[in-house]
Design a protein around this motif. Structure first.
Motif, PDB file in Angstrom:
ATOM      1  N   LEU A 114      51.756  14.049 -14.152  1.00 23.27           N
ATOM      2  CA  LEU A 114      52.805  13.130 -14.599  1.00 23.27           C
ATOM      3  C   LEU A 114      53.026  11.994 -13.605  1.00 23.27           C
ATOM      4  CD1 LEU A 114      55.433  15.718 -15.910  1.00 23.27           C
ATOM      5  CD2 LEU A 114      53.739  14.440 -17.234  1.00 23.27           C
ATOM      6  N   ARG A 115      52.343  12.032 -12.468  1.00 21.46           N
ATOM      7  CA  ARG A 115      52.487  10.961 -11.481  1.00 21.46           C
ATOM      8  C   ARG A 115      52.041   9.635 -12.091  1.00 21.46           C
ATOM      9  NH1 ARG A 115      49.511  12.618  -6.088  1.00 21.46           N
ATOM     10  NH2 ARG A 115      50.778  10.878  -5.287  1.00 21.46           N
ATOM     11  N   ASP A 116      52.774   8.552 -11.775  1.00 19.68           N
ATOM     12  CA  ASP A 116      52.435   7.269 -12.387  1.00 19.68           C
ATOM     13  C   ASP A 116      51.235   6.637 -11.685  1.00 19.68           C
ATOM     14  OD1 ASP A 116      53.387   5.704 -10.125  1.00 19.68           O
ATOM     15  OD2 ASP A 116      55.406   6.100 -10.850  1.00 19.68           O
ATOM     16  N   ASP A 117      50.618   5.695 -12.378  1.00 16.15           N
ATOM     17  CA  ASP A 117      49.393   5.074 -11.879  1.00 16.15           C
ATOM     18  C   ASP A 117      49.607   4.330 -10.566  1.00 16.15           C
ATOM     19  OD1 ASP A 117      47.977   6.042 -14.035  1.00 16.15           O
ATOM     20  OD2 ASP A 117      48.115   4.187 -15.203  1.00 16.15           O
ATOM     21  N   GLU A 118      50.764   3.725 -10.385  1.00 12.22           N
ATOM     22  CA  GLU A 118      51.033   2.993  -9.141  1.00 12.22           C
ATOM     23  C   GLU A 118      51.065   3.944  -7.948  1.00 12.22           C
ATOM     24  OE1 GLU A 118      52.745   2.712 -11.927  1.00 12.22           O
ATOM     25  OE2 GLU A 118      52.212   0.677 -12.568  1.00 12.22           O
ATOM     26  N   ASP A 119      51.685   5.082  -8.138  1.00 15.96           N
ATOM     27  CA  ASP A 119      51.753   6.090  -7.087  1.00 15.96           C
ATOM     28  C   ASP A 119      50.346   6.569  -6.722  1.00 15.96           C
ATOM     29  OD1 ASP A 119      52.791   7.931  -5.302  1.00 15.96           O
ATOM     30  OD2 ASP A 119      53.209   9.428  -6.819  1.00 15.96           O
ATOM     31  N   LEU A 120      49.538   6.843  -7.740  1.00 15.95           N
ATOM     32  CA  LEU A 120      48.177   7.305  -7.508  1.00 15.95           C
ATOM     33  C   LEU A 120      47.330   6.239  -6.825  1.00 15.95           C
ATOM     34  CD1 LEU A 120      47.579   9.106 -10.920  1.00 15.95           C
ATOM     35  CD2 LEU A 120      47.889  10.210  -8.703  1.00 15.95           C
ATOM     36  N   THR A 121      47.503   4.996  -7.243  1.00 12.72           N
ATOM     37  CA  THR A 121      46.740   3.897  -6.639  1.00 12.72           C
ATOM     38  C   THR A 121      47.024   3.809  -5.147  1.00 12.72           C
ATOM     39  OG1 THR A 121      46.773   2.622  -8.701  1.00 12.72           O
ATOM     40  CG2 THR A 121      46.340   1.406  -6.661  1.00 12.72           C
ATOM     41  N   GLU A 122      48.288   3.899  -4.779  1.00 17.32           N
ATOM     42  CA  GLU A 122      48.663   3.817  -3.371  1.00 17.32           C
ATOM     43  C   GLU A 122      48.059   4.953  -2.563  1.00 17.32           C
ATOM     44  OE1 GLU A 122      52.665   3.774  -0.537  1.00 17.32           O
ATOM     45  OE2 GLU A 122      52.835   3.557  -2.721  1.00 17.32           O
ATOM     46  N   GLU A 123      48.095   6.175  -3.114  1.00 15.71           N
ATOM     47  CA  GLU A 123      47.563   7.309  -2.358  1.00 15.71           C
ATOM     48  C   GLU A 123      46.046   7.248  -2.249  1.00 15.71           C
ATOM     49  OE1 GLU A 123      47.521  12.174  -2.097  1.00 15.71           O
ATOM     50  OE2 GLU A 123      48.976  11.183  -3.407  1.00 15.71           O
ATOM     51  N   VAL A 124      45.367   6.828  -3.313  1.00 14.57           N
ATOM     52  CA  VAL A 124      43.908   6.697  -3.244  1.00 14.57           C
ATOM     53  C   VAL A 124      43.534   5.657  -2.196  1.00 14.57           C
ATOM     54  CG1 VAL A 124      41.842   5.953  -4.477  1.00 14.57           C
ATOM     55  CG2 VAL A 124      43.476   7.478  -5.594  1.00 14.57           C
ATOM     56  N   ARG A 125      44.259   4.561  -2.162  1.00 12.08           N
ATOM     57  CA  ARG A 125      43.941   3.517  -1.185  1.00 12.08           C
ATOM     58  C   ARG A 125      44.143   4.031   0.232  1.00 12.08           C
ATOM     59  NH1 ARG A 125      42.542  -1.321  -0.251  1.00 12.08           N
ATOM     60  NH2 ARG A 125      42.145  -1.704  -2.435  1.00 12.08           N
ATOM     61  N   ARG A 126      45.241   4.741   0.468  1.00 13.28           N
ATOM     62  CA  ARG A 126      45.491   5.269   1.809  1.00 13.28           C
ATOM     63  C   ARG A 126      44.509   6.366   2.166  1.00 13.28           C
ATOM     64  NH1 ARG A 126      50.615   6.386   0.570  1.00 13.28           N
ATOM     65  NH2 ARG A 126      50.246   8.499   1.294  1.00 13.28           N
ATOM     66  N   GLY A 127      44.237   7.286   1.200  1.00 10.02           N
ATOM     67  CA  GLY A 127      43.394   8.432   1.494  1.00 10.02           C
ATOM     68  C   GLY A 127      41.914   8.114   1.509  1.00 10.02           C
ATOM     69  N   PHE A 128      41.512   7.101   0.768  1.00 12.86           N
ATOM     70  CA  PHE A 128      40.090   6.778   0.685  1.00 12.86           C
ATOM     71  C   PHE A 128      39.755   5.526   1.488  1.00 12.86           C
ATOM     72  CE2 PHE A 128      37.059   4.021  -1.692  1.00 12.86           C
ATOM     73  CZ  PHE A 128      35.903   4.644  -1.270  1.00 12.86           C
ATOM     74  N   VAL A 129      40.306   4.406   1.100  1.00 11.75           N
ATOM     75  CA  VAL A 129      39.942   3.135   1.718  1.00 11.75           C
ATOM     76  C   VAL A 129      40.368   3.096   3.182  1.00 11.75           C
ATOM     77  CG1 VAL A 129      40.232   0.647   1.621  1.00 11.75           C
ATOM     78  CG2 VAL A 129      40.051   1.959  -0.504  1.00 11.75           C
ATOM     79  N   ASP A 130      41.648   3.384   3.454  1.00 11.40           N
ATOM     80  CA  ASP A 130      42.142   3.256   4.825  1.00 11.40           C
ATOM     81  C   ASP A 130      41.537   4.293   5.759  1.00 11.40           C
ATOM     82  OD1 ASP A 130      43.630   1.220   3.827  1.00 11.40           O
ATOM     83  OD2 ASP A 130      45.551   2.292   3.836  1.00 11.40           O
ATOM     84  N   VAL A 165      29.324   9.960  -1.091  1.00 14.93           N
ATOM     85  CA  VAL A 165      30.549  10.712  -0.783  1.00 14.93           C
ATOM     86  C   VAL A 165      31.797   9.879  -1.003  1.00 14.93           C
ATOM     87  CG1 VAL A 165      29.369  12.184   0.858  1.00 14.93           C
ATOM     88  CG2 VAL A 165      30.435  10.067   1.671  1.00 14.93           C
ATOM     89  N   ALA A 166      31.633   8.678  -1.520  1.00 13.75           N
ATOM     90  CA  ALA A 166      32.761   7.760  -1.612  1.00 13.75           C
ATOM     91  C   ALA A 166      33.882   8.263  -2.506  1.00 13.75           C
ATOM     92  CB  ALA A 166      32.278   6.391  -2.101  1.00 13.75           C
ATOM     93  N   GLU A 167      33.507   8.965  -3.589  1.00 13.60           N
ATOM     94  CA  GLU A 167      34.540   9.335  -4.551  1.00 13.60           C
ATOM     95  C   GLU A 167      35.277  10.618  -4.207  1.00 13.60           C
ATOM     96  OE1 GLU A 167      32.915  11.572  -8.280  1.00 13.60           O
ATOM     97  OE2 GLU A 167      31.568   9.891  -7.875  1.00 13.60           O
ATOM     98  N   ARG A 168      34.787  11.400  -3.233  1.00 17.34           N
ATOM     99  CA  ARG A 168      35.399  12.692  -2.957  1.00 17.34           C
ATOM    100  C   ARG A 168      36.862  12.601  -2.556  1.00 17.34           C
ATOM    101  NH1 ARG A 168      30.431  15.506   0.427  1.00 17.34           N
ATOM    102  NH2 ARG A 168      28.913  15.485  -1.296  1.00 17.34           N
ATOM    103  N   PRO A 169      37.249  11.717  -1.620  1.00 18.84           N
ATOM    104  CA  PRO A 169      38.674  11.651  -1.268  1.00 18.84           C
ATOM    105  C   PRO A 169      39.549  11.240  -2.448  1.00 18.84           C
ATOM    106  CG  PRO A 169      37.329  10.582   0.405  1.00 18.84           C
ATOM    107  CD  PRO A 169      36.438  10.828  -0.777  1.00 18.84           C
ATOM    108  N   ALA A 170      39.013  10.366  -3.310  1.00 17.99           N
ATOM    109  CA  ALA A 170      39.792   9.949  -4.475  1.00 17.99           C
ATOM    110  C   ALA A 170      39.965  11.101  -5.451  1.00 17.99           C
ATOM    111  CB  ALA A 170      39.118   8.771  -5.166  1.00 17.99           C
TER     112      ALA A 170
END
Length: 218
Positions: free
Chosen positions: A144-160, A193-198
């Motif tokens: 039920l988490r919204d897309d904005e919340d997920l986007t932020e976490e993926v960016r922090r957990g994967f990109v950063d 391995v790029a997609e694993r953290p996401a």
């Protein structure tokens, strides 16, 4: 913002209906019907969980109501036959109860439910006392988490995490729980391995990795 991994205490139900050892059969049925639950923890003392009585524990009374089973059935289902004659929670319950602690991850709770074929798990504290109940529907709340919340976490957990310097060459988009990664990475060896953290972010439904290697990389 809540980040992964979520744990049981993040989603569990804290207001729990339970019964004692001496709860009569019909009272158990009434409570299940009233509260729309399929199982009830059985408690003793100051709230220590000693078992669980479920719909499956109650059904033998109806199944064997109109006659005695054949000898084969008697040999194969001794426990169910005993429950057919049970009158109280103590006689009906499955014990010891299958339980989890509040810091159990949702993934582990889901595995326990699948292995033990149960729909609900009592959540206990360090002393074995009832702290809540987690159900299958509770485990699905992360979706039920919204897309904005997920986007932020993926960016922090994967990109950063993989790219400590500003990585504006990587775009993260989430729609209906599906994350799409586009852009380029410095080395082609990172792509597998790029997609694993996401994918590890709870609430993500799927990952579409459209990253490419930077020009000149192998």
């Amino acid at each position: 913002m809540q980040t992964s991994p979520h744990v049981v205490r993040d989603v569990m139900t804290r207001a729990v209906v339970a019964v004692g050892r001496d709860a009569p059969f019909k009272d158990i049925v009434r409570l299940m019907e009233r509260w729309k639950v399929s199982a009830l923890p059985v408690l003793e003392g100051e709230g220590r969980v000693i078992g669980v009585v479920s719909e499956a524990d109650l059904l033998p009374k109806e199944e064997f109501r109109d006659g005695d089973p054949d000898r084969f059935t008697q040999r194969q289902r001794l426990s169910d036959l005993a429950k057919a004659g049970a009158l109280t929670a103590e006689e009906l319950m499955s014990s010891p109860a299958v339980t989890v602690h509040g810091n159990t991850t949702l993934a582990e709770a889901a595995r326990i439910m699948a292995r033990r074929n149960v729909k609900r798990l009592p959540v206990i504290d360090a002393e074995g006392k009832l702290d809540g109940v987690v159900s299958r529907s509770d485990l699905l709340k992360v979706f039920l988490r919204d897309d904005e919340d997920l986007t932020e976490e993926v960016r922090r957990g994967f990109v950063d995490r993989l790219f400590p310097l500003p990585a504006d060459h990587i775009r993260v988009e989430v729609f209906e729980g599906v994350v799409t990664l586009t852009g380029w990475v410095d080395g082609a060896e990172l792509m597998p391995v790029a997609e694993r953290p996401a994918r590890a972010v709870e609430g993500i439904v799927d990952v579409r990795c459209q990253l490419t290697g930077a020009i000149g990389t192998q």
